[in-house]
Design an enzyme around this catalytic site. Structure first.
Site, short mmCIF file in Angstrom:
data_model
loop_
_atom_site.label_atom_id
_atom_site.label_comp_id
_atom_site.label_asym_id
_atom_site.label_seq_id
_atom_site.Cartn_x
_atom_site.Cartn_y
_atom_site.Cartn_z
N ASP A 1 0.84 -1.20 0.00
CA ASP A 1 0.00 0.00 0.00
C ASP A 1 0.87 1.25 0.00
O ASP A 1 2.00 1.22 0.51
CB ASP A 1 -0.89 0.03 1.24
N PRO A 2 0.37 2.36 -0.52
CA PRO A 2 1.15 3.61 -0.49
C PRO A 2 1.63 3.98 0.91
O PRO A 2 2.74 4.49 1.07
CB PRO A 2 0.16 4.65 -1.03
#
Length: 295
Positions: free
Chosen positions: A42-43
């Site tokens: 995930d970012p």
């Protein structure tokens, strides 16, 4: 001009960048034509993101299947819609929990368990990731439970409403979902505050390069960081083939290999030490090619 470059680069993905954005940036820096990564982060997450270039993309499926290790911090007292710090708070409770209670709850998640991923996951329905549909306000079906294994779920520290954990798990484990489930089991709710991948298969974060460091180097230095393709398969037994056997194997034919290990996957080399590909032992003792490499 991009060239045919083969290998694996271990990147320490920075926070705030998608895995694909990190891949595309590294691809430009190393000047390669063909590239892929081995499982999205995930970012908000940081840590180990093995990037595969050229013929290295053929090992990505093996790394996707590999076990992973994470270090994570849970924020106790709040559950969010997304399971992480970026989501809307949907439930709150007193986060005053004892270490003994935490240890008891963690024990319940060890071993083989069933996990229901969040609707904010990248699981696809109708060819599109669920999280995109949900964020547009569309109705979606809840993902089906999936079988995962958690080999280690170790309490690193508990300070106030922050719980640090070390995790070793199989592929397909959603750490955000695990955080939510642990919070509910504790009776105080929780969400993922920080996440860092520390290992993927045979690779470790200690051997990864940051994007900042990569940007500060020249092309030769960047390429020198790349590992050989077979480094991703270090857990598979190695088998050396004679000249004749190697020839026929490269034609796609099973070959006789005396005393070949009866394993699902084998690393295959010729008598000069050149990596040829991945094979498997058949019931009759022959070794059949599964994935050949042109290096």
């Amino acid at each position: 001009m991009s060239e045919a470059v083969n290998g694996i680069l271990l990147l320490d993905k920075p926070k705030g960048m998608t895995s694909n954005a990190a891949l595309q940036k590294a691809k430009r820096l190393v000047k390669v034509k063909k590239a892929g990564h081995t499982g999205s982060l995930d970012p908000m997450a940081t840590g180990l993101l093995p990037l595969c270039f050229g013929e290295g993309t053929k090992v990505s499926k093996f790394l996707l299947e590999a076990d992973k290790r994470y270090w994570t911090t849970l924020q106790l007292g709040q559950e969010t819609a997304t399971g992480d710090a970026e989501g809307e708070v949907v439930a709150e409770a007193d986060a005053d929990v004892a270490e003994s209670d935490v240890r008891a709850v963690l024990e319940r998640f060890l071993g083989d368990i069933e996990q229901v991923p969040s609707v904010y996951s990248a699981i696809k329905q109708g060819g599109e990731p669920l999280y995109k549909k949900v964020r547009r306000g569309e109705e979606v079906d809840a993902p089906k439970a999936r079988h995962i294994s958690i080999y280690e779920l170790r309490l690193v520290s508990l300070e106030g409403d922050r719980l640090e954990l070390a995790i070793h798990c199989t592929k397909g484990t959603y750490i955000r979902t695990l955080a939510t489930d642990i919070g509910r089991a504790l009776g105080c709710f929780a969400h993922l505050a920080e996440l860092r991948r520390t290992a993927s298969g045979p690779f470790r974060i200690e051997d990864a390069v940051t994007m900042e460091a990569l940007e500060g180097e020249g092309l030769a230095e960047r390429r020198a960081r790349m590992l050989p393709v077979d480094a991703a398969l270090a857990d598979f037994p190695a088998v050396e083939l004679g000249e004749t056997a190697a020839y026929y194997l490269l034609q796609g034919q099973p070959v006789m290999v005396p005393k070949a290990p009866e394993e699902q996957f084998l690393r295959l080399y010729d008598d000069q030490g050149k990596f040829l590909g991945v094979g498997a032992t058949l019931p009759d003792g022959r070794v059949a090619p599964k994935r050949l490499f042109h290096l």
